[in-house]
Scaffold this motif. Sequence first.
Motif, mmCIF file in Angstrom:
data_model
loop_
_atom_site.group_PDB
_atom_site.id
_atom_site.type_symbol
_atom_site.label_atom_id
_atom_site.label_comp_id
_atom_site.label_asym_id
_atom_site.label_seq_id
_atom_site.Cartn_x
_atom_site.Cartn_y
_atom_site.Cartn_z
ATOM 1 N N ASP A 143 0.992 -1.175 0.110
ATOM 2 C CA ASP A 143 -0.263 -0.134 0.027
ATOM 3 C C ASP A 143 0.820 1.112 -0.036
ATOM 4 O OD1 ASP A 143 -1.756 2.318 0.499
ATOM 5 O OD2 ASP A 143 -2.685 1.241 2.177
ATOM 6 N N GLU A 146 0.340 3.788 2.886
ATOM 7 C CA GLU A 146 0.297 3.282 4.169
ATOM 8 C C GLU A 146 0.942 4.059 5.236
ATOM 9 O OE1 GLU A 146 2.626 -0.258 6.135
ATOM 10 O OE2 GLU A 146 0.631 -1.230 5.104
ATOM 11 N N THR A 147 2.062 4.547 5.070
ATOM 12 C CA THR A 147 3.022 5.421 6.018
ATOM 13 C C THR A 147 2.107 6.959 6.122
ATOM 14 O OG1 THR A 147 4.818 4.715 4.884
ATOM 15 C CG2 THR A 147 4.982 6.745 6.054
ATOM 16 N N LYS A 149 -1.130 7.165 6.037
ATOM 17 C CA LYS A 149 -2.288 6.890 6.785
ATOM 18 C C LYS A 149 -2.040 6.486 8.036
ATOM 19 C CE LYS A 149 -3.891 3.956 3.419
ATOM 20 N NZ LYS A 149 -4.684 2.895 2.786
ATOM 21 N N ARG A 150 -1.271 5.891 8.407
ATOM 22 C CA ARG A 150 -0.835 5.497 9.786
ATOM 23 C C ARG A 150 -0.211 6.660 10.509
ATOM 24 N NH1 ARG A 150 1.222 -0.792 9.507
ATOM 25 N NH2 ARG A 150 -0.681 -1.753 8.455
ATOM 26 N N PRO A 289 -5.816 0.465 -2.372
ATOM 27 C CA PRO A 289 -5.456 1.747 -1.909
ATOM 28 C C PRO A 289 -5.978 2.603 -2.998
ATOM 29 C CG PRO A 289 -3.415 0.365 -1.525
ATOM 30 C CD PRO A 289 -4.751 -0.464 -2.505
ATOM 31 N N SER A 293 -5.947 8.454 1.107
ATOM 32 C CA SER A 293 -6.319 8.017 2.583
ATOM 33 C C SER A 293 -7.706 7.072 2.731
ATOM 34 C CB SER A 293 -6.585 9.338 3.586
ATOM 35 O OG SER A 293 -7.381 10.197 2.812
ATOM 36 N N ASN A 298 -7.309 -3.429 5.318
ATOM 37 C CA ASN A 298 -6.073 -3.454 6.202
ATOM 38 C C ASN A 298 -5.852 -2.263 7.233
ATOM 39 O OD1 ASN A 298 -4.770 -5.793 5.051
ATOM 40 N ND2 ASN A 298 -3.467 -4.874 3.469
ATOM 41 N N ASP A 299 -6.429 -1.050 6.516
ATOM 42 C CA ASP A 299 -6.471 0.071 7.449
ATOM 43 C C ASP A 299 -7.481 -0.271 8.688
ATOM 44 O OD1 ASP A 299 -4.712 1.318 5.727
ATOM 45 O OD2 ASP A 299 -6.390 2.015 4.352
ATOM 46 N N TRP A 302 -5.794 -2.601 11.258
ATOM 47 C CA TRP A 302 -4.885 -2.084 11.749
ATOM 48 C C TRP A 302 -5.127 -1.195 12.759
ATOM 49 C CZ3 TRP A 302 -3.095 3.034 12.330
ATOM 50 C CH2 TRP A 302 -2.045 3.119 12.933
#
Length: 446
Positions: A143, A146-147, A149-150, A289, A293, A298-299, A302
């Motif tokens: 993704d 990912e960086t 979003k987290r 993805p 955002s 997975n989001d 997580w």
Amino acid sequence: MDEPIEKREAGMRVPLSAKYETSFAYKTIKDRLPVIVSSIADTLYRLKKNILDQHGQAAVEELKIIIGHMSKLRHEISTDKPVTPLTDNRSDTPVWNQYLQKQTEIEGQVPTWFSSPWLYLECYMYRRIQEAVSLSMRLQSLDVFETQKRSSYLLSDGAITTLLMYLMSVVDSCKTASENDLHFLFKEFLQVALWGNRCDLSISAGLGNAQKECILTKLESLFPNILVNDSELAWQRLVKTRSTRGSPGRIDIILDNAGFELMGDLCLAEFLMAGNLASSIHFHAKAMPWFVSDVTQNDFDWTLQTMCATNNLAISRFGAKWKERLKSGIWVLHQDDFWTTPFDYSVMASRSPRLYQNLSESDLIFFKGDLNYRKLVGDLDWNPETSFTTSLRGFSPAPLLALRTIKADVVTGLQPGQDVKIAAKDKDWMIDGKWAVISFSEPKQL
């Protein structure tokens, strides 16, 4: 709004397009989209060591190829190159290529980045990003967002803590709350879910947009900025469903952004359960993805896992509770490729009948965010005074409520002259995310 005067005065219901160099669509494609693609390349470059440690040198070579695809895509956008067919093997590839062929027939030439419908081009860009990943052998689960979003979630820690501590007290009080109390709380959590939509990384070009203030203290000052507020109609629908059936019904939430916005959506869902306004909640996430955002499975997973791992009582309590709701089937998380196709929702019944039927089983559907709203109304050049139901063009699987902060120059359901009054206060009101709508519609037979 910066569209040409002659286009607006004509009142034509045509797709908002990047054709006009003064339009927000053109500026978005020319300026913001290349920045998003460049930021992806930068992020991936910083991941090289992690990729090497986890997957080996062969994966690093594939990562370099993906970065190369990003550079190529950025160049195509910036220089107004023709749109090209997809070449990966995802199940939706034929759908996208057929759409491109149809659009070519409509325009009389192959679409280019500065001359075709804005909604299509934006969606196509994110699908091209996924293509670059899908063509790899070892990184197909990567993704690229990912960086960001987290990081957005973690930077919103203070606001999330305050919100969940409040939710904990609300849930405890719901057992003895009056109908008037529940009515008030419903509108409050609806506004939390609404204004959480401002945290959109596709608007900030992926450069960060966390919620760092307590949203609850802002609701009163933000309330006048809700231009259409059909929350009362939604409340009546929930109460009527419970009264008619003797029990609450199914609620669906079409998710938008991960991070703080997802937390607001989860809090709304929990309140609906605690207040006996819903018997089950069905969440709908993206299958890949999307728009930087947007929430994927997975989001979602997580987020709950991260909540369970914290030492904050409220956060860990709800993390565990929500995981249990999913395990028991009271909450359900769905994915469907239709959400990441170029189609607007007026054609869902024919293009994805199974999804449409699934949504038809809902008693109330919440559509979150700007992109969902644009797809509901087709991203067409509507007169702002056109009714919201009319702008849906027949899309009515169930009663629905759109919660959207306005970030693109299309809106319906306004009162006569309302757009002129707002424009006098804020010339960027249709794109700056400071204004919002809570728009309701339901099938006539209900």
